[in-house]
Design an enzyme around this catalytic site. Sequence first.
Site, short mmCIF file in Angstrom:
data_model
loop_
_atom_site.label_atom_id
_atom_site.label_comp_id
_atom_site.label_asym_id
_atom_site.label_seq_id
_atom_site.Cartn_x
_atom_site.Cartn_y
_atom_site.Cartn_z
N PHE A 166 1.60 -1.44 -0.23
CA PHE A 166 0.45 0.28 -0.22
C PHE A 166 0.81 1.24 0.23
O PHE A 166 0.24 2.20 -0.76
CB PHE A 166 -1.19 0.39 1.41
CG PHE A 166 -2.37 -0.77 1.49
CD1 PHE A 166 -3.13 -0.30 -0.03
CD2 PHE A 166 -2.22 -1.95 1.42
CE1 PHE A 166 -4.48 -1.27 -0.43
CE2 PHE A 166 -3.31 -2.98 1.13
CZ PHE A 166 -4.35 -2.81 0.33
N GLU A 167 2.40 1.46 0.61
CA GLU A 167 2.23 2.36 0.56
C GLU A 167 3.49 2.72 -1.11
O GLU A 167 3.83 3.48 -1.08
CB GLU A 167 4.02 2.36 1.78
CG GLU A 167 3.59 1.87 2.87
CD GLU A 167 2.68 3.78 3.77
OE1 GLU A 167 3.19 4.57 2.76
OE2 GLU A 167 2.49 3.82 4.17
N GLY A 168 3.90 1.56 -1.39
CA GLY A 168 4.44 1.25 -2.65
C GLY A 168 5.84 2.13 -2.79
O GLY A 168 6.17 2.52 -1.40
#
Length: 146
Positions: free
Chosen positions: A14-16
């Site tokens: 989700f953060e990438g």
Amino acid sequence: MKINHAGLALIKHFEGLRLIAYQDLVGVWTIGYGHTGADVRAGLRITDAEAEQLLLGDLARFEAGVANAVKVPLNPNQFAALVSFSYNLGLGSLQQSTLLRLLNRGDYAGAAEQFPRWNRAGGNAVAGLTRRRLEEQKLFRTPASD
């Protein structure tokens, strides 16, 4: 307690990974896997290895914060979900949340129901945050396999 593989994978997904500093949805300078702080500024570039080190360093603070805030036993998946939640929203959000109040009263099901409520940035619902909260909720509800 340390975050497990499932929690780490959730955060990374989700953060990438961004190796050049950027401003997030609310204007905070960010780099790597969601690292923020006084060391992040426009034009900053890092390597994959540096991003991993920043993440592990940041996680230590969130692991300790979750461990200090939660007064009931957690399985590794519950702990990991709360670390991901806190990593994204800040420890203050967890500490002041109904989620934590319910959890510390032993209401695990009620606490799990709170995750989707935390899907806003800048006052607006964000699809990516909605997906993240649902994945954290799913992880929180997943029995430990050890």
